[in-house]
Scaffold this active site. Structure first.
Site, PDB file in Angstrom:
ATOM      1  N   GLY A 110      48.444  30.918  36.148  1.00  0.00           N
ATOM      2  CA  GLY A 110      49.436  31.956  36.384  1.00  0.00           C
ATOM      3  C   GLY A 110      48.873  32.992  37.333  1.00  0.00           C
ATOM      4  O   GLY A 110      47.682  33.001  37.641  1.00  0.00           O
ATOM      5  N   GLY A 113      50.090  40.899  38.583  1.00  0.00           N
ATOM      6  CA  GLY A 113      49.576  42.185  39.000  1.00  0.00           C
ATOM      7  C   GLY A 113      48.073  42.304  38.825  1.00  0.00           C
ATOM      8  O   GLY A 113      47.390  42.914  39.647  1.00  0.00           O
ATOM      9  N   PHE A 114      47.533  41.766  37.752  1.00  0.00           N
ATOM     10  CA  PHE A 114      46.092  41.823  37.507  1.00  0.00           C
ATOM     11  C   PHE A 114      45.353  40.910  38.478  1.00  0.00           C
ATOM     12  O   PHE A 114      44.284  41.228  38.966  1.00  0.00           O
ATOM     13  CB  PHE A 114      45.823  41.399  36.064  1.00  0.00           C
ATOM     14  N   LYS A 116      44.809  36.450  39.054  1.00  0.00           N
ATOM     15  CA  LYS A 116      45.154  35.083  38.679  1.00  0.00           C
ATOM     16  C   LYS A 116      44.486  34.697  37.358  1.00  0.00           C
ATOM     17  O   LYS A 116      43.449  35.233  36.979  1.00  0.00           O
ATOM     18  CB  LYS A 116      44.716  34.112  39.777  1.00  0.00           C
ATOM     19  N   VAL A 117      45.115  33.752  36.673  1.00  0.00           N
ATOM     20  CA  VAL A 117      44.557  33.181  35.450  1.00  0.00           C
ATOM     21  C   VAL A 117      44.198  31.726  35.744  1.00  0.00           C
ATOM     22  O   VAL A 117      45.033  30.955  36.222  1.00  0.00           O
ATOM     23  CB  VAL A 117      45.561  33.251  34.284  1.00  0.00           C
ATOM     24  N   ASP A 227      55.234  45.882  25.642  1.00  0.00           N
ATOM     25  CA  ASP A 227      55.743  44.991  26.688  1.00  0.00           C
ATOM     26  C   ASP A 227      56.088  43.624  26.112  1.00  0.00           C
ATOM     27  O   ASP A 227      55.675  42.593  26.629  1.00  0.00           O
ATOM     28  CB  ASP A 227      54.716  44.861  27.815  1.00  0.00           C
TER      29      ASP A 227
END
Length: 391
Positions: A110, A113-114, A116-117, A227
């Site tokens: 995925g 904003g942070f 990628k995973v 959230d």
């Protein structure tokens, strides 16, 4: 994580000072962030965190900061606990780079904003590695919040944080790997690998997510998740639901307060109206988000979809009258269920969703009550199925 993010000009990127303090410059607004497999729009202010260096040596001040968080006792009857100290492994950047084969594109699970995973393998265990984008400024506070909360929270319906890495400007988080991905993907994804969720699985997922959220709300100093949405509900190989991404979580108000006043951060379509309008955050603001997810589970419709006709972009704006009437509800149930569901149970859940979506926080049920109703609905459905099977 979400699918979009903003970039800092090169001279404004966060950099460690000689004392180990990381401070992004300026104040930032209207950025995008989200959970492991989805997106959301949020607002950020400037942030700072402290570490004592790079590599394994970075854990000293960080651990001290984590363990000073003011958690209180929790309701252990729902299968969770709050650890007195964080039990996290400090990974080196080199071993995480090796585990993901140098962060190869074909290991990406995925993006948002942070950053990628990535899917990785370390010590014979499959892991998920979330890596801060080097040009992103919005993930630093969320990175620390994840450690503050998930580092000390244990519950079978919360994704397990295994550890973290902080070396120079590299910020990473390491989680257990969730084989089935996100609820969002199963409800709205397309492709041969995506199989429609049966009624039984949808109910199981709703109960698991409710159990995790109820756990957060039942400590003496409640934890407000802030959230809650389908993309932040991840599924393991047996479709057990686990809440992920605690980057926006907050400790709830003290006993003398009814709410927190915060900068609005969240996802349009899921965020409670009182929070969006005033910035007042209640524990029951989470309940509203849960109600939206329940409606998505029932209908297979997204909370926000600009491809729907005008006036129907926001699901909750027009769905409420359909939730309390059996005939209207049947017309809105997900067509992928192929009518293979007990309408009595569906109506019971729709009524719970309607209560969760009440305009005033005090009118909404607690998550503990929601969990009890969902479990009762599951039990009665199972009992009816057993009786039918004997006929």
């Amino acid at each position: 994580m979400g699918s979009c993010w903003s970039r800092l000009p090169p001279n404004n990127r966060p950099t460690p000072s000689p004392t180990g303090t990381v401070t992004p410059a300026g104040t930032f607004n209207s950025q995008t962030t989200s959970g492991s497999y989805g997106t959301s729009t949020t607002t950020f202010n400037s942030i700072s965190t402290t570490s004592s260096g790079s590599g394994s040596g970075s854990s000293n001040n960080m651990s001290s900061s984590i363990n000073s968080t003011n958690f209180s006792s929790s309701d252990f009857s729902i299968g969770g606990q709050i650890l007195s100290t964080a039990n996290l492994r400090v990974y080196t950047f080199a071993e995480l780079r090796t585990s993901t084969r140098n962060f190869r594109p074909d290991t990406v699970l995925g993006e948002g904003g942070f950053g990628k995973v990535f899917k990785g393998s370390l010590d014979g265990i499959t892991i998920a590695v979330k890596k801060l984008n080097s040009e992103s400024y919005q993930g630093l506070e969320e990175w620390q919040s994840e450690i503050h909360f998930l580092g000390r929270l244990y519950h079978p319906n919360l994704v397990k944080l295994l550890g973290y890495c902080y070396e120079d400007t590299e910020l990473l988080l390491v989680y257990e790997y969730m084989q089935k991905g996100s609820l969002e993907n199963h409800l709205f994804g397309r492709g041969a690998e995506i199989q429609p969720l049966s009624w039984e699985l949808r109910l199981k997922i709703a109960i698991g997510a409710a159990s995790g959220l109820s756990f957060l709300h039942t400590s003496n100093r409640e934890i407000i998740y802030r959230d809650f949405k389908a993309s932040n509900i991840l599924l393991d190989g047996s479709y057990n639901a686990k809440i992920s991404d605690f980057g926006l979580a907050k400790l709830g108000p003290s006993a003398s307060q009814s709410h927190l006043s915060t900068t609005v951060m969240g996802t349009p379509g899921y965020a409670a109206p009182e929070y969006m309008q005033t910035g007042h955050l209640y524990v029951k603001s989470d309940v509203y988000g849960f109600g939206v997810v329940l409606v998505e589970i029932l209908t297979g419709l997204r909370a926000i979809d600009i491809n729907r006709p005008s006036g129907f972009h926001s699901l909750t704006d027009w769905i409420k009258p359909h939730l309390l009437d059996k005939r209207k509800l049947k017309k809105k149930m997900d067509i992928l269920l192929d009518d293979k569901y007990p309408i009595k149970a569906a109506l019971a859940i729709a009524k719970v969703a309607s209560r969760c979506l009440a305009p005033e926080p005090k009118m909404r049920p607690s998550m503990k009550e929601v969990l009890e109703i969902l479990k009762g609905t599951q039990a009665s459905t199972d009992k009816t199925a057993e009786v039918s099977g004997q006929d």
